[in-house]
Structure formats: structure tokens, C-alpha cells
Design an enzyme around this catalytic site. Structure first.
Site, short mmCIF file in Angstrom:
data_model
loop_
_atom_site.label_atom_id
_atom_site.label_comp_id
_atom_site.label_asym_id
_atom_site.label_seq_id
_atom_site.Cartn_x
_atom_site.Cartn_y
_atom_site.Cartn_z
N HIS A 138 5.06 2.67 -7.64
CA HIS A 138 5.49 1.45 -8.31
C HIS A 138 6.81 1.59 -8.79
O HIS A 138 7.42 2.15 -9.62
CB HIS A 138 4.63 1.50 -9.58
CG HIS A 138 3.06 1.26 -9.30
ND1 HIS A 138 2.59 0.08 -9.17
CD2 HIS A 138 2.16 2.39 -9.18
CE1 HIS A 138 1.11 0.49 -8.84
NE2 HIS A 138 0.92 1.71 -8.74
N HIS B 281 -7.58 0.14 -4.43
CA HIS B 281 -7.82 0.68 -5.83
C HIS B 281 -9.25 0.82 -6.04
O HIS B 281 -9.88 -0.23 -6.18
CB HIS B 281 -7.28 0.02 -6.85
CG HIS B 281 -7.29 0.59 -8.24
ND1 HIS B 281 -6.38 1.13 -9.15
CD2 HIS B 281 -8.63 0.74 -9.03
CE1 HIS B 281 -6.60 1.71 -10.12
NE2 HIS B 281 -8.06 1.36 -10.16
N ASP C 171 1.77 7.51 -7.01
CA ASP C 171 1.47 6.34 -7.84
C ASP C 171 2.27 6.69 -9.09
O ASP C 171 1.79 6.30 -10.34
CB ASP C 171 0.00 6.60 -8.38
CG ASP C 171 -0.56 5.64 -9.30
OD1 ASP C 171 0.04 4.40 -9.07
OD2 ASP C 171 -1.53 5.66 -9.89
N1 NCD Z 1 -2.19 3.85 -11.80
C1 NCD Z 1 -1.85 3.33 -13.00
O1 NCD Z 1 -2.46 3.84 -14.19
N2 NCD Z 1 -1.08 2.13 -12.91
C2 NCD Z 1 -0.68 1.51 -12.36
C3 NCD Z 1 -1.57 0.72 -11.36
C4 NCD Z 1 -2.35 1.54 -10.40
O2 NCD Z 1 -1.97 1.87 -9.66
O3 NCD Z 1 -3.87 1.42 -10.39
C5 NCD Z 1 0.51 0.51 -12.63
O4 NCD Z 1 0.88 -0.19 -11.98
O5 NCD Z 1 1.01 0.87 -13.76
ZN ZN Z 2 -0.49 2.60 -8.44
ZN ZN Z 3 -4.32 1.95 -8.48
#
Ligand code: NCD
Ligand code: ZN
Ligand code: ZN
Length: 346
Positions: free
Chosen positions: A16, A137, A248
């Protein structure tokens, strides 16, 4: 014992980067060590069309202007109105490397995700035809399913039926957190892969809940009990081609984590390679680090492995910042609660 390790440059198959001030602050943390990353599309509003992905890619490249070679691999956010032809065109042009499925309501910015899986059948058929992977997911959102069971129930009631209905579709189980996920991925053949995060190799649910609530260890899927963490470590360090790194790394401002209803996500971009080297070394599996971070992912996606390399050096504990500053406030870096001895040599 060897104190220098050189591997092919790693890639991050689940990242992200966000947008704006956050993008500018966190992008260097990944670009420093990684050649490429699959960029998650859960912006607000989400990256749905090929045009959205092209524009987001330009924003990432311009945020990275002075650092050069990092390559963002773009994804599209699957909605119930996604146009199969737009997906096919974005894939044919080389822009898009995967489509991301969020069950609506499962995680951060998933409100535009899928409720009725019948509505995305035509897109999935098209993706199977053209060989474009679906990243999932994998958690059900049914309120009566316990949050610690959501991954297993998803595998049985959603993922397995999708794979039976679309046997040619390439699927990535994103951020698996259970032995059930690791087992299912291992038995799924070469059209099924699974990413494993850095933090799920390190924490179990005690880290979140014992001695007070620790919001910086809260992510989704939520960390499970220790037996599951051990299964993930065994899977990641095995060298098995089904498993590859998707950090992630999911930055949120501290103000959004340290609050009565804190956001899900751990920010691991800064120290991921040092943490992974420590985990693999403890297992006596340093020889398999390259497979996990640098070979299995490109092999699954049908991309070449990187020709450049990354060198880690073992020595006194590595120092890294506790927080990254953004123009909008600080972001806490994941604390693995152990000394890290492997430093990335710049
Ligand atoms: N992994 C997480 O806890 N958060 C991710 C979203 C995701 O990957 O599910 C996000 O975008 O903040
Ligand atoms: Zn993620
Ligand atoms: Zn996710």
C-alpha cells in the site's frame, strides 16, 4: 557462520503506497530495497479503471523522480460494475498485472468491493482467458463468523467455489494468516499462490492484546494464535514456490491508529528485509530467503526475476527509525520486538 548474503533484488507482491503526502513519505522506504511492487488499489476513491491505474502510476513515478528504478506494478480494484473489456485492455497494454478482490466491508477502504460474486463472473472469465491473476483478500464478512475464523470460512465457502467455477483463473491468496491458508495454497497447483506478510511471521494475537491494546499490531486479517504463526514461518521459509513475500505494508497516520476505533494495517516497509533475514536465519533457512523474496513471486506472475542484487551484512543490531514523518504527521514503523542483525548494504 556467513556474515554476508547477496540475493537477487526482492519484489513486494502486496504493498500500500497510498497517495499525496503519505505516498511521498513511504515510497522511498520501499524503493530503497525493492525493485518492483504490486500496488494495492484501495485508495479513496479506488483505482477501478485502466485510466485510474495509469493516472495513479504517473503519480507514483513522479513521487519517485529522483530515486530512479523502482517499478510499480499496477492493479485494478474489482467492483460489481467492472467492465471486462476495460480490464482486458489494461492488461494488454502492459499497465495492469493483477485485479484485486475485496469482499465489501472486509478491510480498509473496501466499501466498493464485491457483495454478490455472481456479478463478477464475466470479469473472472475474461481474466482466466487472458491469464491475468486475481488477488484476493480472503475473509468473509458475515457478522456471525468470529473474526479469527474468517479466513478459514472464506476458503471453504467462497475461494474454493470460485476456483472450481474458474479452474483456469490464476489466484493469489493475499496475506494468509492461518495453517489452513498455508495448506490450501500448497495443495492448489501452479495457478494458486499465496503472499505472506513480514508481520505475520513475527506476531501472534498476544502481541495485540496482552498488557494493553497495541494498535500498531492490529491489521487485517488479524494475527492468529501462535500455532498459525509457526505454520506461516514453516511455509515462508520452505522454499516452496507457492509462497512469496507480500509485505502488506499498510501505513496509517498515528492519529488514525491510536484512537478509539483504530485503522487496520502495519507499516513494515522500512525494516522488512532485516526482519525477514532474522526470521529465516533463526529457522536455519537463510538459503531460502531469495526464493521467498525474489524468485517465487516473479515465477508466479510470469515476470523475469531481477538481474540486480541486494546485499545484507550481519553485525551489531540494526538501527532504524521508530517513526517516519509525513507532511500530515508521523507513521509508526513496525516493531518486531527483537534485535535485527542483518543490515541492508546500500
Ligand atoms: N492489511 C490491513 O490491515 N490494511 C490494509 C488493507 C488490507 O490489505 O486488507 C490497508 O489498506 O490499510
Ligand atoms: Zn493490503
Ligand atoms: Zn487485505
Amino acid at each position: 557462520m556467513t556474515d554476508t548474503l547477496t540475493i537477487r533484488r526482492p519484489d513486494d507482491w502486496h504493498l500500500h503506497l497510498r497517495d499525496g503526502a503519505m505516498l511521498r513519505a513511504v515510497l522511498p522506504e520501499t524503493a530503497r530495497h525493492f525493485a518492483r511492487a504490486i500496488i494495492m488499489p484501495n485508495l479513496v476513491p479506488p483505482v477501478v479503471t485502466g485510466a485510474d491505474a495509469a493516472a495513479y502510476r504517473e503519480r507514483i513515478l513522479s513521487a519517485n523522480a529522483e530515486r530512479g528504478t523502482f517499478e510499480p506494478l499496477m492493479t485494478l480494484y474489482l467492483t460489481e460494475t467492472t467492465d471486462p473489456e476495460d480490464v482486458a485492455a489494461a492488461h494488454a497494454s502492459g499497465l495492469v498485472k493483477a485485479v484485486k478482490l475485496y469482499p465489501a466491508g472486509a478491510t480498509t477502504n473496501s466499501a466498493s468491493g464485491v457483495r454478490d460474486f455472481e456479478k463478477v463472473r464475466a470479469v473472472l472469465d475474461k481474466m482466466a482467458e487472458i491469464g491475468l491473476p486475481l488477488c484476493i483478500h480472503g475473509e468473509v464478512v458475515t457478522p456471525d463468523v468470529d473474526i479469527f475464523d474468517r479466513e478459514k470460512v472464506f476458503i471453504d465457502t467462497v475461494l474454493d467455489p470460485i476456483r472450481r467455477a474458474h479452474p483456469d483463473l490464476k489466484v493469489v491468496m493475499e496475506h494468509i494468516t492461518t495453517s489452513d491458508g498455508a495448506d490450501y495454497a500448497r495443495e492448489g497447483g501452479d495457478r494458486l499462490g499465496a503472499t505472506i506478510t513480514t508481520h505475520h511471521l513475527v506476531i501472534n494475537r498476544n502481541h495485540i492484546l496482552v498488557g494493553g491494546i497495541k494498535p500498531h499490531y492490529y491489521c487485517l486479517p488479524v494475527a492468529k494464535r501462535e500455532t498459525h504463526r509457526l505454520a506461516l514461518v514453516a511455509a515462508a521459509t520452505s522454499g516452496n514456490p507457492s509462497y512469496f513475500l507480500g509485505t502488506d505494508s499498510a501505513p496509517h497516520m498515528d492519529s488514525a491508529k491510536e484512537t478509539a476505533c483504530g485503522c487496520a494495517g502495519c507499516f513494515t516497509a522500512t525494516n522488512t528485509m532485516s526482519i525477514l533475514a532474522e526470521v529465516f536465519e533463526k529457522e536455519g533457512k537463510l538459503d531460502n530467503l531469495e526464493a521467498f523474496t525474489s524468485r517465487n513471486g516473479p515465477n508466479f506472475y510470469g515476470l523475469p526475476v531481477n538481474e540486480t542484487t541486494l546485499t545484507l551484512h550481519r553485525g551489531s543490531p540494526v538501527e532504524y527509525p521508530a517513526k517516519i514523518d509525513t507532511e500530515d504527521g508521523p507513521v509508526t514503523v513496525f516493531d518486531p520486538q527483537m534485535p535485527l542483525h542483518w543490515r541492508v548494504v546500500d
